[in-house]
Scaffold this motif. Sequence first.
Motif, PDB file in Angstrom:
ATOM      1  N   GLU A  86       0.849  -1.189   0.000  1.00 12.50           N
ATOM      2  CA  GLU A  86       0.000   0.000   0.000  1.00 12.50           C
ATOM      3  C   GLU A  86       0.884   1.237   0.000  1.00 12.50           C
ATOM      4  OE1 GLU A  86      -4.029   1.433   2.183  1.00 12.50           O
ATOM      5  OE2 GLU A  86      -2.425   0.782   3.528  1.00 12.50           O
ATOM      6  N   ALA A  87       2.018   1.140   0.720  1.00 12.75           N
ATOM      7  CA  ALA A  87       2.931   2.269   0.836  1.00 12.75           C
ATOM      8  C   ALA A  87       3.743   2.507  -0.429  1.00 12.75           C
ATOM      9  CB  ALA A  87       3.871   2.051   2.026  1.00 12.75           C
ATOM     10  N   ILE A  88       4.180   1.431  -1.086  1.00 15.88           N
ATOM     11  CA  ILE A  88       5.088   1.589  -2.226  1.00 15.88           C
ATOM     12  C   ILE A  88       4.469   1.218  -3.570  1.00 15.88           C
ATOM     13  CG2 ILE A  88       7.057   1.125  -0.727  1.00 15.88           C
ATOM     14  CD1 ILE A  88       7.240  -1.662  -1.989  1.00 15.88           C
ATOM     15  N   GLY A  89       3.233   0.742  -3.569  1.00 10.81           N
ATOM     16  CA  GLY A  89       2.618   0.263  -4.810  1.00 10.81           C
ATOM     17  C   GLY A  89       2.538   1.283  -5.924  1.00 10.81           C
ATOM     18  N   GLU A  90       2.242   2.539  -5.582  1.00 11.74           N
ATOM     19  CA  GLU A  90       2.086   3.579  -6.605  1.00 11.74           C
ATOM     20  C   GLU A  90       3.352   4.399  -6.805  1.00 11.74           C
ATOM     21  OE1 GLU A  90      -2.361   5.103  -6.559  1.00 11.74           O
ATOM     22  OE2 GLU A  90      -1.499   5.240  -4.550  1.00 11.74           O
ATOM     23  N   PHE A  91       4.328   4.158  -5.964  1.00 16.37           N
ATOM     24  CA  PHE A  91       5.585   4.897  -5.966  1.00 16.37           C
ATOM     25  C   PHE A  91       6.283   4.902  -7.330  1.00 16.37           C
ATOM     26  CE2 PHE A  91      10.229   4.136  -5.176  1.00 16.37           C
ATOM     27  CZ  PHE A  91      10.598   5.439  -4.908  1.00 16.37           C
ATOM     28  N   PRO A  92       6.444   3.740  -8.002  1.00 17.75           N
ATOM     29  CA  PRO A  92       7.133   3.742  -9.297  1.00 17.75           C
ATOM     30  C   PRO A  92       6.433   4.571 -10.368  1.00 17.75           C
ATOM     31  CG  PRO A  92       7.036   1.528  -8.390  1.00 17.75           C
ATOM     32  CD  PRO A  92       6.113   2.375  -7.561  1.00 17.75           C
ATOM     33  N   ALA A  93       5.106   4.616 -10.338  1.00 15.39           N
ATOM     34  CA  ALA A  93       4.366   5.369 -11.355  1.00 15.39           C
ATOM     35  C   ALA A  93       4.728   6.849 -11.312  1.00 15.39           C
ATOM     36  CB  ALA A  93       2.865   5.188 -11.153  1.00 15.39           C
ATOM     37  N   ALA A  94       4.825   7.400 -10.100  1.00 13.83           N
ATOM     38  CA  ALA A  94       5.185   8.810  -9.956  1.00 13.83           C
ATOM     39  C   ALA A  94       6.625   9.054 -10.390  1.00 13.83           C
ATOM     40  CB  ALA A  94       4.984   9.252  -8.502  1.00 13.83           C
ATOM     41  N   LEU A  95       7.515   8.103 -10.083  1.00 14.36           N
ATOM     42  CA  LEU A  95       8.908   8.223 -10.531  1.00 14.36           C
ATOM     43  C   LEU A  95       8.988   8.234 -12.054  1.00 14.36           C
ATOM     44  CD1 LEU A  95      10.968   5.834  -8.198  1.00 14.36           C
ATOM     45  CD2 LEU A  95      10.962   8.330  -8.194  1.00 14.36           C
ATOM     46  N   ILE A  96       8.266   7.319 -12.669  1.00 17.35           N
ATOM     47  CA  ILE A  96       8.258   7.218 -14.132  1.00 17.35           C
ATOM     48  C   ILE A  96       7.728   8.504 -14.751  1.00 17.35           C
ATOM     49  CG2 ILE A  96       7.116   6.070 -16.081  1.00 17.35           C
ATOM     50  CD1 ILE A  96       7.289   3.459 -14.367  1.00 17.35           C
ATOM     51  N   ALA A  97       6.646   9.042 -14.184  1.00 23.07           N
ATOM     52  CA  ALA A  97       6.062  10.285 -14.711  1.00 23.07           C
ATOM     53  C   ALA A  97       7.041  11.443 -14.593  1.00 23.07           C
ATOM     54  CB  ALA A  97       4.767  10.607 -13.966  1.00 23.07           C
ATOM     55  N   SER A  98       7.763  11.508 -13.481  1.00 21.85           N
ATOM     56  CA  SER A  98       8.735  12.583 -13.276  1.00 21.85           C
ATOM     57  C   SER A  98       9.906  12.460 -14.248  1.00 21.85           C
ATOM     58  CB  SER A  98       9.260  12.543 -11.832  1.00 21.85           C
ATOM     59  OG  SER A  98      10.143  13.626 -11.587  1.00 21.85           O
ATOM     60  N   PHE A  99      10.425  11.242 -14.397  1.00 23.50           N
ATOM     61  CA  PHE A  99      11.536  11.017 -15.319  1.00 23.50           C
ATOM     62  C   PHE A  99      11.130  11.329 -16.763  1.00 23.50           C
ATOM     63  CE2 PHE A  99      13.700   8.163 -18.326  1.00 23.50           C
ATOM     64  CZ  PHE A  99      14.997   8.642 -18.195  1.00 23.50           C
ATOM     65  N   CYS A 100       9.942  10.898 -17.145  1.00 26.92           N
ATOM     66  CA  CYS A 100       9.472  11.137 -18.518  1.00 26.92           C
ATOM     67  C   CYS A 100       9.275  12.624 -18.781  1.00 26.92           C
ATOM     68  CB  CYS A 100       8.170  10.370 -18.768  1.00 26.92           C
ATOM     69  SG  CYS A 100       8.395   8.583 -18.869  1.00 26.92           S
ATOM     70  N   SER A 101       8.792  13.359 -17.781  1.00 32.14           N
ATOM     71  CA  SER A 101       8.623  14.812 -17.934  1.00 32.14           C
ATOM     72  C   SER A 101       9.982  15.487 -18.124  1.00 32.14           C
ATOM     73  CB  SER A 101       7.918  15.395 -16.708  1.00 32.14           C
ATOM     74  OG  SER A 101       6.627  14.851 -16.556  1.00 32.14           O
ATOM     75  N   MET A 102      10.947  15.057 -17.333  1.00 35.65           N
ATOM     76  CA  MET A 102      12.302  15.604 -17.459  1.00 35.65           C
ATOM     77  C   MET A 102      12.879  15.288 -18.835  1.00 35.65           C
ATOM     78  SD  MET A 102      14.941  17.178 -16.124  1.00 35.65           S
ATOM     79  CE  MET A 102      14.860  17.130 -14.311  1.00 35.65           C
ATOM     80  N   SER A 103      12.686  14.069 -19.287  1.00 34.26           N
ATOM     81  CA  SER A 103      13.217  13.652 -20.591  1.00 34.26           C
ATOM     82  C   SER A 103      12.600  14.454 -21.728  1.00 34.26           C
ATOM     83  CB  SER A 103      12.953  12.159 -20.806  1.00 34.26           C
ATOM     84  OG  SER A 103      13.606  11.389 -19.814  1.00 34.26           O
ATOM     85  N   LEU A 104      11.299  14.693 -21.646  1.00 32.73           N
ATOM     86  CA  LEU A 104      10.629  15.469 -22.691  1.00 32.73           C
ATOM     87  C   LEU A 104      11.102  16.917 -22.683  1.00 32.73           C
ATOM     88  CD1 LEU A 104       6.986  14.064 -22.437  1.00 32.73           C
ATOM     89  CD2 LEU A 104       8.623  13.736 -24.302  1.00 32.73           C
TER      90      LEU A 104
END
Length: 283
Positions: free
Chosen positions: A42-60
């Motif tokens: 419950e604590a870490i389940g959604e954690f990777p999605a936010a990381l991916i979104a942040s990395f993709c925003s930076m990359s774009l």
Amino acid sequence: MKKSYKIGLLIIGSLLVIFAFTDLQISKAIYNQQSTFGFIFEAIGEFPAALIASFCSMSLMITRNKDRSVKYILGTIGYSVLVVLFALMAAMLPVKYLSGPTLLIPLLAILYVGLFYIIAKKYTKTNREELRKAAIVGLLTFVFVTIAFNLIKMGWGRERYRNMVATGAFEGFSMWFIPQRFTTNNEFMSFPSGHSANAAIMIWITLIPTFVTSLKDKKNWFIGFATLWIVLVPISRIIVGAHFASDVTMGVTVTLVIFTLLKEKYIKKENIKDKEKISSINT
């Protein structure tokens, strides 16, 4: 449609039919509100999605063609806001659930932003177009998935199993395919599972070998890890009574469908075109 896609849809359809008649029994059999396994995911389940979104925003942001136009400046501001917002989200989720010190949130966010800049900058020099395509898929998947499951949740109004246990009344149970009513009450937003939908965004890591060429022969490892994550998080949601089996199945399905459509649009077709160009040059 690919044979693998047809098989996937057949499996999902079969599961949804089965769960329509077994949801309540499954939840009663494995429910454990004190589950450590459930608490951790419950604590870490959604954690990777936010990381991916942040990395993709930076990359774009850093793969755009540089100019001095107003559009470029506004775009830089917009992407910067997204990078920071998603980085804060990634930092906040585990800290919130694990009751960590609030000071960790901005510190972790700064760490994420700095790390993502270094990584994206490195691959911008070697595989700029591949990185950009993967980033488009990642960011749009996150945005579309978030909008989709939240809209369905409010429109479906399905009661969570844990709320039934808390009130001692199971008369409110409904089959997943029967919408109840519009609601903003979180305890009546069981269908579909947001945690599971966000967890399934982990499938994006299978695109990493497209721009990190040294990992191309490790693609199966990315597929295996993503699959494991996509299975464990939904199971944890059923165990803690936050969702029924059909809720998590539909949550994962929403993400996989959106990701697949975006991947087909931005990556597969381009790869085919590239191969055709290479073939024409060789001939």
